[in-house]
Design an enzyme around this catalytic site. Structure first.
Site, PDB file in Angstrom:
ATOM      1  N   ASP A  28       1.153  -1.443   0.103  1.00  0.00           N
ATOM      2  CA  ASP A  28      -0.063   0.011  -0.015  1.00  0.00           C
ATOM      3  C   ASP A  28       1.348   1.049   0.364  1.00  0.00           C
ATOM      4  O   ASP A  28       2.122   1.573   0.732  1.00  0.00           O
ATOM      5  CB  ASP A  28      -0.972  -0.097   1.476  1.00  0.00           C
ATOM      6  CG  ASP A  28      -2.150   1.229   1.314  1.00  0.00           C
ATOM      7  OD1 ASP A  28      -2.570   1.839  -0.120  1.00  0.00           O
ATOM      8  OD2 ASP A  28      -2.948   1.189   2.252  1.00  0.00           O
ATOM      9  N   ASP A 246      -8.345  -7.521   0.274  1.00  0.00           N
ATOM     10  CA  ASP A 246      -7.567  -7.889   1.424  1.00  0.00           C
ATOM     11  C   ASP A 246      -7.954  -7.418   2.175  1.00  0.00           C
ATOM     12  O   ASP A 246      -9.550  -6.462   1.870  1.00  0.00           O
ATOM     13  CB  ASP A 246      -5.961  -6.562   0.628  1.00  0.00           C
ATOM     14  CG  ASP A 246      -6.327  -5.701   1.100  1.00  0.00           C
ATOM     15  OD1 ASP A 246      -6.060  -5.152   2.014  1.00  0.00           O
ATOM     16  OD2 ASP A 246      -6.346  -4.932   0.068  1.00  0.00           O
TER      17      ASP A 246
END
Length: 328
Positions: A28, A246
């Site tokens: 991320d 996720d």
């Protein structure tokens, strides 16, 4: 980025070598982590507004579940200073939660860190507004995220390596803003479409949003639902065309004493398992049967750290089988 730092991971040869993982890795941008320093969690924000958070929120990951960037009290250091200092066109400045030192996160520095990590899929920096937000403020936030993502993409394309970059679509539950975000970001050469930001206050809003948004995404590239991966939400989102997910959902449950099974959740802390000297009768359990329920119960009650590892392993194995079953 805060610890151990991109330089340490790069010196190891990237995340695959650093962790010993041979399967794909997605990293991320740090956007959710930075903005949660100011907004708190989705769970906190919805509770303050009198809305009971859904399962997806409790199991949320990057986007904090079905509510995205969250809201509420700012995280503070030991000296009570807000950790998020400022947000400008350049990026976000925050204080490390470890030692209070000032750090800056920009689209370019986020990409540079992810290049050092050698992850397979990287995510551009975006701003994470809370669920409860003024329409005009949300519009400005979407446009800022678009500018940051375009800068991130330029930095990525200048040094692609063996990495892909997914965009992050924003707009909260506003259909006009979601259309705007989809139209703009899918016009750029991203490798996949990330669905992020605020995703509704409950699962019904989440699925309603996906019914509207997913058909607007080009089907020649994969899409990814950021921060949502509880069993019920996955079961509702896969038929709508979502490819990947996720969340810390399965690992968080495992750390707190809950096993995922085809029959529902099992609370290992319950006294019913104290003398159950057999593994859980679960077709999707850990290969070889795993530990007995009495042993897991003992480990949890004794607060032995290995309990979290064993139950996390079970839940990850369950989720892998659940996804395989959905694919079939």
């Amino acid at each position: 980025m805060v610890h151990p730092g991109p330089d340490v991971v790069a010196a190891a040869g990237g995340l695959h070598a650093f962790t010993g993982r041979t399967a794909p890795i997605i990293t991320d941008s740090g956007g959710f982590q930075v903005f949660s320093l100011a907004h708190g969690t989705v769970h906190d924000e919805l509770n303050r507004k009198g809305v009971k958070p859904p399962t997806a929120v409790k199991g949320g990951g990057r986007r904090g579940g079905a509510g995205g960037g969250g809201g509420g009290g700012a995280a503070l250091t030991k000296t009570r200073r807000p950790l998020l200092q400022r947000v400008t066109e350049a990026g976000a400045t925050f204080r490390s939660y470890r030692d209070g030192r000032l750090m800056e996160l920009t689209p370019e520095s986020s990409v540079a860190a992810q290049k050092a990590y050698a992850s397979d899929i990287i995510v551009p920096l975006d701003e994470l507004p809370p669920y409860y937000i003024d329409d005009d403020v949300l519009h400005r936030s979407v446009l800022l995220s678009h500018r940051w993502e375009a800068r991130s993409l330029a930095a990525h394309l200048a040094d692609v390596r063996q990495q892909a970059m997914y965009c992050v679509l924003h707009g909260g539950i506003s259909r006009p803003l979601r259309s705007l975000s989809a139209d703009y970001l899918t016009s750029l050469p991203f490798d996949g479409w990330g669905i992020g930001g605020s995703l509704g206050k409950n699962r019904d809003e989440l699925l309603d949003l996906l019914r509207f948004l997913v058909p607007r995404l080009p089907a020649d590239r994969p899409n990814h639902l950021l921060g949502i991966a509880d069993v019920a939400s996955i079961g509702g989102a896969v038929p709508l065309g979502v490819d990947t997910f996720d969340s810390c959902f399965p690992t968080r449950l495992g750390r707190h004493g809950t096993l995922l099974t085809q029959g529902g959740r099992v609370d290992v802390r319950s006294g019913r398992w104290r003398s159950h000297h057999a593994p859980l009768d679960e077709p999707w359990g850990v290969p070889g049967g795993g530990a007995t329920m009495a042993y897991l119960h003992h480990l949890v009650k004794a607060k032995e750290p290995v309990a979290a590892s064993l139950m996390t392993l079970h839940n990850l194995y369950f989720m892998a089988n659940y996804m395989a079953d959905l694919r079939r």
